[in-house]
Design a protein around this motif. Sequence first.
Motif, PDB file in Angstrom:
ATOM      1  N   LYS A  48       0.862  -1.180   0.000  1.00  0.00           N
ATOM      2  CA  LYS A  48       0.000   0.000   0.000  1.00  0.00           C
ATOM      3  C   LYS A  48       0.900   1.231   0.000  1.00  0.00           C
ATOM      4  O   LYS A  48       1.777   1.359   0.839  1.00  0.00           O
ATOM      5  CB  LYS A  48      -0.900   0.033   1.225  1.00  0.00           C
ATOM      6  CG  LYS A  48      -1.984  -1.027   1.208  1.00  0.00           C
ATOM      7  CD  LYS A  48      -2.937  -0.808   2.354  1.00  0.00           C
ATOM      8  CE  LYS A  48      -3.916  -1.925   2.520  1.00  0.00           C
ATOM      9  NZ  LYS A  48      -4.829  -2.145   1.485  1.00  0.00           N
ATOM     10  N   TYR A  49       0.681   2.125  -0.962  1.00  0.00           N
ATOM     11  CA  TYR A  49       1.420   3.385  -1.013  1.00  0.00           C
ATOM     12  C   TYR A  49       0.812   4.306   0.034  1.00  0.00           C
ATOM     13  O   TYR A  49      -0.390   4.571   0.008  1.00  0.00           O
ATOM     14  CB  TYR A  49       1.318   3.996  -2.408  1.00  0.00           C
ATOM     15  CG  TYR A  49       2.076   5.286  -2.554  1.00  0.00           C
ATOM     16  CD1 TYR A  49       3.453   5.278  -2.736  1.00  0.00           C
ATOM     17  CD2 TYR A  49       1.424   6.515  -2.512  1.00  0.00           C
ATOM     18  CE1 TYR A  49       4.161   6.456  -2.878  1.00  0.00           C
ATOM     19  CE2 TYR A  49       2.128   7.707  -2.648  1.00  0.00           C
ATOM     20  CZ  TYR A  49       3.495   7.670  -2.824  1.00  0.00           C
ATOM     21  OH  TYR A  49       4.201   8.845  -2.961  1.00  0.00           O
ATOM     22  N   GLY A  60      -2.071  -1.860  -4.131  1.00  0.00           N
ATOM     23  CA  GLY A  60      -1.453  -2.287  -5.375  1.00  0.00           C
ATOM     24  C   GLY A  60      -0.540  -3.467  -5.168  1.00  0.00           C
ATOM     25  O   GLY A  60      -0.602  -4.156  -4.147  1.00  0.00           O
ATOM     26  N   LYS A  62       3.664  -4.343  -5.583  1.00  0.00           N
ATOM     27  CA  LYS A  62       4.981  -3.724  -5.736  1.00  0.00           C
ATOM     28  C   LYS A  62       5.984  -4.781  -6.167  1.00  0.00           C
ATOM     29  O   LYS A  62       5.965  -5.906  -5.675  1.00  0.00           O
ATOM     30  CB  LYS A  62       5.387  -3.107  -4.396  1.00  0.00           C
ATOM     31  CG  LYS A  62       6.797  -2.565  -4.344  1.00  0.00           C
ATOM     32  CD  LYS A  62       7.077  -1.834  -3.051  1.00  0.00           C
ATOM     33  CE  LYS A  62       7.300  -2.756  -1.904  1.00  0.00           C
ATOM     34  NZ  LYS A  62       7.804  -2.089  -0.688  1.00  0.00           N
ATOM     35  N   SER A  82       5.507  -0.278  -9.180  1.00  0.00           N
ATOM     36  CA  SER A  82       4.265  -0.847  -8.656  1.00  0.00           C
ATOM     37  C   SER A  82       3.113  -0.579  -9.619  1.00  0.00           C
ATOM     38  O   SER A  82       3.162   0.334 -10.438  1.00  0.00           O
ATOM     39  CB  SER A  82       3.929  -0.256  -7.280  1.00  0.00           C
ATOM     40  OG  SER A  82       3.752   1.147  -7.369  1.00  0.00           O
ATOM     41  N   GLU A  84      -0.879   0.237  -9.144  1.00  0.00           N
ATOM     42  CA  GLU A  84      -1.776   0.680  -8.083  1.00  0.00           C
ATOM     43  C   GLU A  84      -3.131   1.059  -8.655  1.00  0.00           C
ATOM     44  O   GLU A  84      -3.238   1.366  -9.840  1.00  0.00           O
ATOM     45  CB  GLU A  84      -1.169   1.895  -7.373  1.00  0.00           C
ATOM     46  CG  GLU A  84       0.213   1.633  -6.811  1.00  0.00           C
ATOM     47  CD  GLU A  84       0.912   2.890  -6.301  1.00  0.00           C
ATOM     48  OE1 GLU A  84       0.279   3.956  -6.206  1.00  0.00           O
ATOM     49  OE2 GLU A  84       2.115   2.789  -6.006  1.00  0.00           O
TER      50      GLU A  84
END
Length: 181
Positions: A48-49, A60, A62, A82, A84
């Motif tokens: 998760k960003y 997303g 990565k 990544s 996302e």
Amino acid sequence: PEQNQTYTGCIMVAPDQSGTLTQIYATSSALWFTIRFPQNYTADQKYKYGALGPGKAIAGVKFTVPRAATTGTNLSQDTYISVEVQPKAATCSADLFLDNKKVSAFTDNGIEYSVATSSGAAAGNRYDEAVFAIPGSSPCTAVRYLIHSTSIGNYDPGTIKEFDKAGVINEFDNIRRSLVL
């Protein structure tokens, strides 16, 4: 002999134009996509960003560069590409993925992207990000490049070499081009 081919359960995978993208990642969730990536990259499906702040994490997958790509260089081991998604977005634009209001259009291999970039430096570290969102995708899908490096001046001369930034970007470009939604 009388049956029609249905292709049920099949996935679509882009050809490997570079000859280096030997691995295939495929998901069958609501975020369905396939993407190719090089040997020894590490896939993180729980990624998760989180740099946009609390409550704004972007889900997303990565793909982190292998240790061999960073050993003996100033490229950091947390460098990644990544895929996302922003599932609730009414329109798809790169500014949904990166806190940057400067968005430009870019076309590559017949695919139009909304692109945002960001660069930052702190305590001898450099962070370069680029987001390639795909307008019209549903859910709104983007590919992020995060390149983290350290200042070559932090090291005694001759102890490490400067990483090949153009080479990393070229490899990430090849991976991005293999994305199939």
